[in-house]
Design a protein around this motif. Sequence first.
Motif, short mmCIF file in Angstrom:
data_model
loop_
_atom_site.label_atom_id
_atom_site.label_comp_id
_atom_site.label_asym_id
_atom_site.label_seq_id
_atom_site.Cartn_x
_atom_site.Cartn_y
_atom_site.Cartn_z
N ARG A 255 0.83 -1.20 0.00
CA ARG A 255 0.00 0.00 0.00
C ARG A 255 0.87 1.26 0.00
O ARG A 255 0.59 2.22 -0.72
CB ARG A 255 -0.91 -0.02 1.23
CG ARG A 255 -1.94 1.10 1.24
CD ARG A 255 -2.86 0.96 2.42
NE ARG A 255 -3.77 2.08 2.51
CZ ARG A 255 -4.56 2.32 3.54
NH1 ARG A 255 -4.57 1.48 4.56
NH2 ARG A 255 -5.36 3.36 3.55
N LEU A 256 1.93 1.27 0.80
CA LEU A 256 2.83 2.42 0.83
C LEU A 256 3.52 2.61 -0.52
O LEU A 256 3.72 3.74 -0.97
CB LEU A 256 3.87 2.23 1.93
CG LEU A 256 3.36 2.34 3.36
CD1 LEU A 256 4.45 1.95 4.34
CD2 LEU A 256 2.86 3.75 3.65
N TYR A 257 3.89 1.51 -1.16
CA TYR A 257 4.53 1.63 -2.47
C TYR A 257 3.57 2.22 -3.50
O TYR A 257 3.96 3.05 -4.33
CB TYR A 257 5.02 0.26 -2.94
CG TYR A 257 5.69 0.31 -4.29
CD1 TYR A 257 7.00 0.78 -4.42
CD2 TYR A 257 5.01 -0.07 -5.44
CE1 TYR A 257 7.61 0.85 -5.66
CE2 TYR A 257 5.61 -0.01 -6.68
CZ TYR A 257 6.92 0.46 -6.79
OH TYR A 257 7.51 0.54 -8.03
N LEU A 258 2.31 1.82 -3.45
CA LEU A 258 1.32 2.35 -4.39
C LEU A 258 1.08 3.84 -4.15
O LEU A 258 0.86 4.60 -5.10
CB LEU A 258 0.00 1.59 -4.27
CG LEU A 258 0.02 0.15 -4.78
CD1 LEU A 258 -1.28 -0.56 -4.42
CD2 LEU A 258 0.24 0.12 -6.29
N LEU A 259 1.15 4.26 -2.90
CA LEU A 259 0.89 5.66 -2.57
C LEU A 259 2.09 6.56 -2.81
O LEU A 259 1.95 7.69 -3.26
CB LEU A 259 0.44 5.79 -1.11
CG LEU A 259 -0.96 5.28 -0.79
CD1 LEU A 259 -1.18 5.25 0.72
CD2 LEU A 259 -2.02 6.14 -1.46
N PHE A 260 3.29 6.06 -2.49
CA PHE A 260 4.48 6.91 -2.51
C PHE A 260 5.57 6.44 -3.48
O PHE A 260 6.58 7.12 -3.62
CB PHE A 260 5.10 6.98 -1.11
CG PHE A 260 4.19 7.57 -0.07
CD1 PHE A 260 4.04 8.94 0.05
CD2 PHE A 260 3.47 6.74 0.79
CE1 PHE A 260 3.20 9.48 1.01
CE2 PHE A 260 2.63 7.27 1.74
CZ PHE A 260 2.50 8.64 1.86
N ALA A 261 5.39 5.29 -4.11
CA ALA A 261 6.42 4.72 -5.01
C ALA A 261 7.75 4.57 -4.29
O ALA A 261 8.82 4.81 -4.84
CB ALA A 261 6.57 5.58 -6.27
N ASP A 262 7.68 4.18 -3.02
CA ASP A 262 8.88 3.98 -2.20
C ASP A 262 8.69 2.71 -1.38
O ASP A 262 7.75 2.61 -0.59
CB ASP A 262 9.10 5.19 -1.29
CG ASP A 262 10.45 5.15 -0.58
OD1 ASP A 262 11.06 4.07 -0.52
OD2 ASP A 262 10.89 6.21 -0.07
#
Length: 292
Positions: A255-262
Motif C-alpha cells: 500500500r505504501l509503495y502504491l501511494l508513494f512509489a517507495d
Amino acid sequence: MLGYYQPKNEKMLFLLLLTIVLTLVVVFLAKYGLSYVFSREADYIEFLKFSLPYRALIVFLCLSWCALANILWYRVEEQSATQDRLLTAQNLAKEAELNKLRHQLQPHFLFNSLNSVYALTIVNPTEAGTMITKLAAFLRGTLKRDDEVWVNVAEEMEYIQLYLDIEKVRFSHRLNIDVQIEEDTLGLCLPGTLLQPIVENAIKFGLYNTSTAITIAMRVKLENKALVICVSNPYDLEMKASKGTGFGLSAIRRRLYLLFADSNLLQTETQNDNLYITTLKIPQKDDKNDTN
C-alpha cells in the motif's frame, strides 16, 4: 484536404500520390489562370513556360511539408490522448488495489478477533460480552471511515485505541501499552487503517509463548518532514515464531509503495535487548499531496 485528413496508419504512398496530384492541380490552374490574365504579355507567357518545373517543385515541397506537419501534429495528439488514457487506467488500477488491500485487512483482523471471542466465551463469558461490544464499536468506526484514504494522527490513534481496548480485554493484565505522541504530530496525515496491522503484529509476536506481562511501546514523532511511528515489542530469540500468513506487513508495504512509489517506508529491526521494532515513515506536505 490535408488539414482534415488524418491518416491513422501513415499511408505514405497515398499521401505522396495525393501531394503530387494537388501539385499538378495547383500548378496547371496557376498556369492557365496567369496565361489568361497576361495573355498579351508574350515575355511573361514565355517566363511561365520556363519556370513551370521550378514552380511545380516549390509547390510540391510546400504541400509535402504541410502533409508531414499534419502527420506529426496528429501523432502528437494521438500519443497525448494515449498517455492520458494510460495514466487514467493506472490511477484506477492503483485505487482499486488500494481499496482491495484496505478491505482485505479488515476481515483479517475480524477473523482473529472472532477467534478470541470464541475462546473467551468458554473461560470468561462476561469479558467476551465486553469484547463483542468494543468490537462492534470498532467495526462501526471502520465503516464510517471506509472511504477516507487519509486521516490525521489524532483520528488514527482514536481508532487504534479501540483496537487496543479489545486486545486488553483479550489478554487482560498480560498486555501493557505505552504510547507517546508528540503534540505537533496530531494534525499530520497518514493513510487510514495503516497502524492496526502493525500493532496487531507486535501484540501477536510479543505475547507468543509467554505467560508474563509484556509492554508494547509506540512512539509518534516528526523527523525531516516525515511522520515517524515506531512500534516495539519484546520477543524471545529461542522461541519459534508462530505460523501466520504474514499478510499484514506485506499489505502495508504494498500500500505504501502504491501511494508513494517507495518500498523503504516500512522498516523492521531487532535490538540486543530482545526488542523487535517496526518503523513506519509517512512523507508529509508536498510529498503527501503528490500521492492524492
